[in-house]
Design a protein around this motif. Structure first.
Motif, PDB file in Angstrom:
ATOM      1  N   ALA A 183       5.660  -9.768 -11.435  1.00 29.15           N
ATOM      2  CA  ALA A 183       6.008 -10.145 -12.809  1.00 29.15           C
ATOM      3  C   ALA A 183       7.498 -10.441 -12.916  1.00 29.15           C
ATOM      4  N   LEU A 184       8.285  -9.605 -12.258  1.00 28.36           N
ATOM      5  CA  LEU A 184       9.741  -9.792 -12.268  1.00 28.36           C
ATOM      6  C   LEU A 184      10.122 -11.108 -11.594  1.00 28.36           C
ATOM      7  N   ALA A 185       9.472 -11.391 -10.450  1.00 33.34           N
ATOM      8  CA  ALA A 185       9.754 -12.632  -9.728  1.00 33.34           C
ATOM      9  C   ALA A 185       9.345 -13.835 -10.564  1.00 33.34           C
ATOM     10  N   CYS A 186       8.207 -13.727 -11.235  1.00 27.63           N
ATOM     11  CA  CYS A 186       7.728 -14.814 -12.086  1.00 27.63           C
ATOM     12  C   CYS A 186       8.727 -15.059 -13.213  1.00 27.63           C
ATOM     13  N   ALA A 187       9.189 -13.984 -13.834  1.00 25.56           N
ATOM     14  CA  ALA A 187      10.191 -14.112 -14.897  1.00 25.56           C
ATOM     15  C   ALA A 187      11.452 -14.772 -14.348  1.00 25.56           C
ATOM     16  N   ALA A 188      11.840 -14.390 -13.135  1.00 28.92           N
ATOM     17  CA  ALA A 188      13.031 -14.969 -12.516  1.00 28.92           C
ATOM     18  C   ALA A 188      12.883 -16.477 -12.374  1.00 28.92           C
ATOM     19  N   PHE A 189      11.718 -16.924 -11.872  1.00 29.78           N
ATOM     20  CA  PHE A 189      11.525 -18.365 -11.664  1.00 29.78           C
ATOM     21  C   PHE A 189      11.418 -19.102 -12.995  1.00 29.78           C
ATOM     22  N   LEU A 190      10.839 -18.458 -14.015  1.00 32.63           N
ATOM     23  CA  LEU A 190      10.769 -19.108 -15.328  1.00 32.63           C
ATOM     24  C   LEU A 190      12.180 -19.292 -15.885  1.00 32.63           C
ATOM     25  N   MET A 191      13.047 -18.300 -15.654  1.00 28.45           N
ATOM     26  CA  MET A 191      14.454 -18.406 -16.068  1.00 28.45           C
ATOM     27  C   MET A 191      15.110 -19.584 -15.371  1.00 28.45           C
ATOM     28  N   LEU A 192      14.885 -19.661 -14.046  1.00 21.91           N
ATOM     29  CA  LEU A 192      15.484 -20.756 -13.272  1.00 21.91           C
ATOM     30  C   LEU A 192      14.950 -22.102 -13.763  1.00 21.91           C
ATOM     31  N   ALA A 193      13.663 -22.142 -14.071  1.00 21.09           N
ATOM     32  CA  ALA A 193      13.081 -23.395 -14.566  1.00 21.09           C
ATOM     33  C   ALA A 193      13.689 -23.760 -15.915  1.00 21.09           C
ATOM     34  N   ALA A 194      13.905 -22.734 -16.755  1.00 16.12           N
ATOM     35  CA  ALA A 194      14.462 -22.985 -18.086  1.00 16.12           C
ATOM     36  C   ALA A 194      15.899 -23.494 -18.007  1.00 16.12           C
ATOM     37  N   SER A 195      16.542 -23.235 -16.870  1.00 16.39           N
ATOM     38  CA  SER A 195      17.917 -23.715 -16.710  1.00 16.39           C
ATOM     39  C   SER A 195      17.926 -25.177 -16.249  1.00 16.39           C
ATOM     40  N   MET A 196      16.727 -25.714 -15.942  1.00 10.57           N
ATOM     41  CA  MET A 196      16.664 -27.095 -15.457  1.00 10.57           C
ATOM     42  C   MET A 196      16.214 -28.017 -16.587  1.00 10.57           C
ATOM     43  N   VAL A 217      10.832 -24.235 -23.529  1.00  9.99           N
ATOM     44  CA  VAL A 217      11.507 -23.747 -24.731  1.00  9.99           C
ATOM     45  C   VAL A 217      11.189 -24.631 -25.936  1.00  9.99           C
ATOM     46  N   GLY A 218      10.726 -25.841 -25.656  1.00  7.59           N
ATOM     47  CA  GLY A 218      10.392 -26.733 -26.755  1.00  7.59           C
ATOM     48  C   GLY A 218      11.527 -27.669 -27.136  1.00  7.59           C
ATOM     49  N   ARG A 219      12.703 -27.479 -26.534  1.00 10.16           N
ATOM     50  CA  ARG A 219      13.844 -28.357 -26.840  1.00 10.16           C
ATOM     51  C   ARG A 219      14.839 -28.287 -25.691  1.00 10.16           C
ATOM     52  N   ARG A 238      23.185 -22.023 -18.161  1.00 10.17           N
ATOM     53  CA  ARG A 238      23.866 -21.308 -17.083  1.00 10.17           C
ATOM     54  C   ARG A 238      23.486 -19.826 -17.121  1.00 10.17           C
ATOM     55  N   LEU A 239      23.393 -19.301 -18.322  1.00 11.44           N
ATOM     56  CA  LEU A 239      23.001 -17.902 -18.501  1.00 11.44           C
ATOM     57  C   LEU A 239      21.603 -17.670 -17.911  1.00 11.44           C
ATOM     58  N   ALA A 240      20.695 -18.613 -18.205  1.00 12.53           N
ATOM     59  CA  ALA A 240      19.333 -18.493 -17.686  1.00 12.53           C
ATOM     60  C   ALA A 240      19.346 -18.520 -16.164  1.00 12.53           C
ATOM     61  N   ARG A 241      20.191 -19.408 -15.617  1.00 19.92           N
ATOM     62  CA  ARG A 241      20.264 -19.520 -14.152  1.00 19.92           C
ATOM     63  C   ARG A 241      20.744 -18.204 -13.555  1.00 19.92           C
ATOM     64  N   ILE A 242      21.783 -17.640 -14.160  1.00 18.63           N
ATOM     65  CA  ILE A 242      22.314 -16.368 -13.652  1.00 18.63           C
ATOM     66  C   ILE A 242      21.248 -15.279 -13.775  1.00 18.63           C
TER      67      ILE A 242
END
Lengths: 520, 93
Positions: free
Chosen positions: B8-21, B29-31, B39-43
């Motif tokens: 679950a943690l790894a999945c959340a990590a990749f979703l964060m990375l995806a959200a930074s792209m 996110v819808g926008r 950058r925050l999401a990437r970190i």
């Protein structure tokens, strides 16, 4: 410069992946199944139930061997572990003959009685096929497999260079876009488990490295036997003295050895010159008890139980090799990690399979006459059908044969294996004579149907069907049935997709023609 | 159960990375996400991946923990891809 490097790597990737891709697909698929080889064996021996205690099993095995082969040169005992419930014994007859297969080995329960199970190679066959293949000399097979693995390694490395946007396309998996979707599937399955693919391919080569590159040993040791003795402490058996002396109880020796290794379980026991004053007991740590595959050993005098010292393979190279083999085979893995291994293996199988299909998808649009592709294209197309749908059908038929062949059939284990290859061959031939598109639909559907039949046939022929297994909390059998249903669903879905795609393509040209007619 | 948590943690990590792209932001996110947020999401994504490793290293030891962690990262990434695909509404866009 950069682009030309990428282009040459792409070219290299295409051909190194294709040339032995079909063999790699089979190696990946059966190797993945081999992560559950003990479980598959248990499913294929439905007569065996319950679990067994290693110490009791060792004592039982000695009782059995004392009656069957008291004057043997040596006994080999593979003890049950958490995943298996039987003891396998094998002995070298005292007259020095090798003995026929099946006559110098037995499967025992923990009390030391030979179990009358249906004769089967179980999951062990899938494991062995994964690097020894079948119907051919093992040595040739291993060289062939080694070459294939080397191609795989170069295909992975050149694939990394070829893949333009590893990070940008990390999450891209688009469906329903033809060639783009196949490329996405190939890329995603490759990138997501890239560490696994690199590890498994490299360590796979390492498992047979001393066979592929024997010169290191040849240059430094008088013979491979001397190398074995010095590095792994395998001493040749002493001459029998002729003075009979019964073997001591093995249980205390096992406890001593286990305590010496910090509580790690015993996996194998071998006894040389059993029943003689010179008897020697060698206890080896279970390969499942640590990452390193080569277990520590402890030697004892068989007549007195006196410890003769242990042996831990020392040296960085040996330790590295041992850990690499351990990483490859994953014997140390508990349930959770075992499933991760299995799922990564499935990903690798899909990666190879999608790569093979991609080769044809990419070229189909560029064919001068798509209705009559050239020989090479047809060959690859047909081999893809044979490799992917054929092997899947073959494995399902292997399981079905296990349930359907009569229990007392002569050479039953071999007949099971033959049925796998017969089914594989039949699907391959079917794919040759039918039009390619239709052949895909039919063979994928056949594979799905065969997998779907496994739980049904299991319920009809044994008392361990799905419902009964749930009632008795037999999760291994439940999981096996569920896996068969999942595989059936995947193959039937794939067959449906191909049929859909064909229907769409079949209706497209007339529409285009009609539009043209209107515009004119 | 530690596996479920780590995946679950790894999945959340990749979703964060995806959200930074940029290309996944609309689906997730819808926008579009402003750069400082991205950058925050990437970190956060990389921190989650590191936390996941530390968790396994503490529980299973660094050797076994690293092996398990790599398997869990793969599974987490698969789940993230499945989620992104589901959000983007297949088949074509």
């Amino acid at each position: 410069m950069k682009d030309s490097l990428r282009q040459s790597m792409a070219l290299f990737h295409t051909w190194s992946g294709l040339l032995l891709g079909w063999l790699l697909f089979a190696m990946f698929a059966t190797g993945t199944a081999a992560y559950f080889q003990d479980e598959i064996t248990r499913w294929m021996q439905p007569e065996v139930t319950g679990s067994a205690d290693p110490e009791t099993s060792a004592q039982g095995a000695v009782r059995y061997l004392n009656t069957v082969a008291p004057d043997a040169i040596s006994w080999y005992i593979t003890l049950p572990n958490g995943r298996s419930a039987t003891t396998q014994v094998y002995w070298q007859p005292g007259d020095g003959t090798r003995g026929k297969r099946g006559e110098t080995s037995a499967v025992l329960d923990q009390t030391g009685r030979a179990i009358t199970v249906r004769e089967t190679s179980g999951g062990f066959f899938l494991y062995r096929f994964h690097f020894d293949l079948h119907y051919m000399p093992v040595l040739w097979a291993r060289y062939l497999v080694g070459i294939a693995a080397m191609f795989m390694l170069t295909a992975i490395l050149s694939g990394i260079v070829t893949h333009k946007k590893i990070f940008a396309d990390f999450f891209m998996l688009r469906f329903g876009k033809g060639q783009r979707s196949w490329l996405d599937a190939h890329n995603v399955t490759a990138v997501i488990a890239l560490p696994f693919h690199l590890m498994i391919t490299f360590t796979g080569l390492v498992t047979l490295a001393s066979m592929y590159m024997p010169w290191g040993i040849a240059a430094n040791y008088a013979s491979p036997a001397v190398f074995q003795e010095q590095v792994f402490g395998r001493e040749p058996a002493a001459e029998r003295s002729g003075r009979a002396q019964p073997l001591v109880d093995l249980a205390p020796l096992m406890r001593t050895a286990s305590a010496e290794w910090g509580g790690k379980q015993v996996g194998y026991i071998s006894v040389t010159n059993p029943g003689d004053a010179t008897a020697r007991v060698l206890i080896t740590r279970s390969p499942g008890a640590a990452i390193a595959a080569r277990g520590e050993t402890a030697a004892f005098a068989g007549a007195t139980g006196k410890a003769l010292g242990g042996h831990t393979a020392t040296g960085a190279a040996v330790a590295t090799e041992s850990v690499m083999i351990g990483l490859h085979t994953g014997r140390f893995a508990q349930w959770g990690l075992r499933w991760l291994y299995f799922l990564s293996g499935i990903g690798g199988t899909i990666m190879v399979g999608s790569g093979l299909v991609l080769w044809t998808v990419k070229r189909r649009t560029r064919l001068p006459d798509p209705a009559r592709p050239h020989f090479g294209f047809r060959l690859v197309e047909r081999l893809n059908i044979a490799a992917i749908a054929g092997l899947a059908t073959g494995i399902a038929v292997y399981f079905l044969a296990n349930r359907l062949l009569p229990a007392d059939l002569a050479q039953r284990a071999d007949r099971e294996i033959d049925s796998l290859f017969l089914a594989w061959l039949a699907v391959g031939l079917w794919g040759m004579v039918r039009p390619a598109g239709r052949a895909w639909t039919e063979t994928l559907a056949l594979a799905g149907a065969c997998f779907a039949a496994v739980p049904v046939v299991n319920a009809l022929t044994t008392s361990r069907g799905f419902a009964a297994s749930i009632m008795s909390g037999d999760w291994l059998f439940v999981a096996f049935d569920l896996m068969m249903i999942a595989l059936a669903a995947c193959f039937l879905q794939a067959a449906g997709k191909v049929a859909q795609h064909r229907a769409k393509n079949a209706s497209a040209p007339p529409r285009r023609a009609a539009r043209k007619a209107v515009s004119q | 159960m530690i596996h479920a948590l780590a995946i679950a943690l790894a999945c959340a990590a990749f979703l964060m990375l995806a959200a930074s792209m940029k290309r996944h932001q609309r689906d997730l996110v819808g926008r579009a996400v402003p750069e400082p947020r991205a950058r925050l999401a990437r970190i956060a994504g990389w921190v989650f991946i590191a936390v996941c490793w530390s968790l396994e290293a503490v529980v299973l030891g660094p050797a076994l923990g690293t092996i398990v962690w790599i398997g869990e990262l793969s599974m987490g990434a698969w789940l993230a891809i499945a989620f992104i695909n589901w959000r983007s509404g297949r088949p074509t866009r």
